[in-house]
Scaffold this active site. Structure first.
Site, PDB file in Angstrom:
ATOM      1  CB  CYS A 131      -7.101  -4.126  -4.869  1.00 34.30           C
ATOM      2  SG  CYS A 131      -6.167  -3.985  -3.354  1.00 34.30           S
ATOM      3  CB  CYS A 134       0.530  -3.617  -1.692  1.00 36.54           C
ATOM      4  SG  CYS A 134      -0.663  -4.478  -2.718  1.00 36.54           S
TER       5      CYS A 134
END
Lengths: 132, 399
Positions: free
Chosen positions: A38, A111
């Site tokens: 990302c 994440c």
């Protein structure tokens, strides 16, 4: 658009009031990890202290360029490691980070991997630069 | 504080007058338009009226208007329907060819990819320049004997670039004249006009299009209803089989209240179009001027040539979803092309096609305005945004 539908209360708390944000001058260990998927970038600094022959994380700070989940995982990991002996940091997996945040949406689990990776690499960096 | 909605390119609220017009068709005038009785004929009349309104708006005939569930379905029908039909025109050894752009909505891109995967068509994806524009010469060069469809978006939904649809229409029409004389295949021209209905001339004759798709929920009508215009003689094979509804091109009992809503909404657009879009343009320019005062922020595309309702920025050193989150906390709605906001974790294909790097797209922020936004709202955003960007930049590592 309501981010409280996407993120847990805890995630939003950490985005609003990030813990241990910033830089440690002359850190004992540091790592910058990037998420190729990302584009988020996370940097983790640690300061180590030795007590009774054991190494402790005396201080930890982060700097992150990323989405809400990336900011929250970096913030919470600093609170999870501060004061902990290095030997115990192995328990801080990406699952543990996500759980500490009250869960992450499936699309944001990567994440937590980023934060776990940053910790692992910062400790590795400390070991490499502080060989006995 | 009243929330500030600046995401009209995503969707719009239903206009009060539209909602009022729809109401009686839920539980009062609920007949099936295919039935000859009183109930059915009342519903039939309402659909016919809506169809006339849409036809008038587009400068088309009512029998050239198909109601669908939205622009995505319209696009699927236009592309797949035309390609399926071409199987009868083109020898099996040759694949029909589609030309489209690299900045289309996913509805077009994914439909084209599907046709490629099935082995039913080959597709050329035209590049765009820094402002997001396709080049007419590139398009002409891409034309092959088997080209049967050119599909170009009218206004890009992510940055507001207006493609030269009229010029493309003229070019294709000239090329078609030659091709018809030589007994070659006709090229049909489709445009996705979803974002353009309120702001640009959508007269199908002037544009020179054979197919045009639009959606209700971008023009203050409900979600779940749209239109496909198909010029008389455009050979389509329906993609949803069943009854004979919608000129036998889209089976299924018509969504009467929503169709009525779309008719009402498009009539309102037509009435207001004469006033022009100066007000929204003024608001947008105010927003751009304010936001560009923040250091290391760049506007995407050429605002003076773009649609008046969209302004997209690239903010250096900040991620888009984080900006959206902090804006949302101040009750401001915006959007971003950052990978972090997409379920597939891919950065915006539009911004990448315009030549921006993934790390730039990472910090993209789109504001899209609507008819009810006010100057005070824009001022508020300009006041709040610098602090949000500053806060996030302070959190980021120096690279």
């Amino acid at each position: 658009m309501n981010f409280s539908q996407i993120y847990s209360k805890k995630v939003l708390e950490h985005v609003r009031n990030p813990q241990n944000m910033g830089e440690i001058k002359n850190p004992d260990g540091m790592a910058t990890v990037g998420n190729k998927i990302c584009g988020d970038i996370m940097r983790l600094y640690i300061k180590i202290e030795k007590k009774n022959g054991e190494e402790y994380i005396k201080d930890a700070k982060f700097q992150t360029l990323g989405c809400g989940a990336a900011l929250a995982t970096s913030s919470i990991i600093t609170t999870m490691v501060k004061g902990k002996p290095l030997s115990e940091t192995k328990k801080i997996t990406n699952q543990a980070i996500a759980e500490a945040l009250g869960g992450l949406p499936p699309a944001k689990m990567h994440c937590s991997l980023l934060a776990a990776d940053a910790l692992k690499k910062a400790i590795k960096n400390y070991r490499q630069t502080h060989k006995r | 504080m009243k929330p500030i909605y600046l995401d009209h390119a995503a969707t719009t609220p239903i206009d009060h007058a539209v909602f009022e017009a729809m109401k009686s068709y839920f539980s009062q005038d609920y007949g099936n338009p295919s039935e000859p009785h009183l109930w059915g004929q009342k519903a039939r009349g309402a659909i016919d009226q809506a169809r006339e309104k849409v036809a008038e708006f587009l400068g088309a005939k009512p029998q050239e208007i198909i109601f669908t569930s939205g622009a995505t379905e319209s696009i699927n029908l236009a592309h797949k329907g035309l390609i399926e039909n071409s199987k009868f025109q083109i020898p099996n050894s040759k694949l029909p060819h589609i030309i489209t752009s690299s900045v289309e909505h996913k509805a077009v891109l994914e439909t084209c990819k599907h046709l490629e995967k099935l082995g039913w068509a080959k597709v050329t994806y035209l590049p765009v320049n820094k402002d997001g524009l396709v080049n007419l010469q590139d398009l002409e060069k891409a034309i092959q004997p088997e080209t049967i469809l050119v599909s170009i978006i009218y206004i890009n939904n992510e940055v507001g670039t207006i493609q030269p649809i009229r010029k493309i229409g003229e070019t294709i029409s000239q090329i078609n004249k030659l091709r018809m004389e030589n007994g070659e295949l006709k090229i049909y021209f489709h445009t996705d006009a979803t974002q353009a209905i309120q702001y640009l001339d959508c007269d199908v004759e002037k544009l020179g299009v054979d197919l045009l798709s639009l959606s209700g929920h971008k023009i203050y009508a409900p979600k779940g209803v749209g239109v496909l215009y198909f010029k008389k003689g455009t050979p389509l094979i329906r993609q949803q089989d069943g009854g004979g509804q919608e000129c036998r091109l889209r089976a299924g009992t018509e969504n009467v209240p929503y169709i009525v809503g779309l008719g009402e909404a498009i009539e309102l657009v037509q009435q207001k179009k004469a006033q022009g879009s100066k007000f929204i343009e003024k608001l947008r320019d105010k927003l751009i001027n304010g936001v560009l005062k923040i250091p290391k922020v760049e506007l995407v595309g050429d605002a003076s040539k773009n649609s008046p309702h969209i302004a997209t920025f690239l903010v250096e050193g900040v991620e888009g979803e984080a900006m959206m989150l902090l804006l949302s906390e101040q009750r401001i709605a915006a959007s971003s092309g950052s990978a972090c906001t997409s379920g597939l974790l891919e950065p915006s294909h539009v911004l990448l096609a315009m030549g921006y790097k993934p790390e730039q797209v990472h910090g993209s922020l789109r504001f899209s305005l609507g008819k009810d936004n006010t100057e005070e709202e824009i001022e508020k955003v300009i006041k709040i945004l610098p602090g949000i960007i500053q806060k996030l930049r302070r959190m980021a590592p120096k690279l």
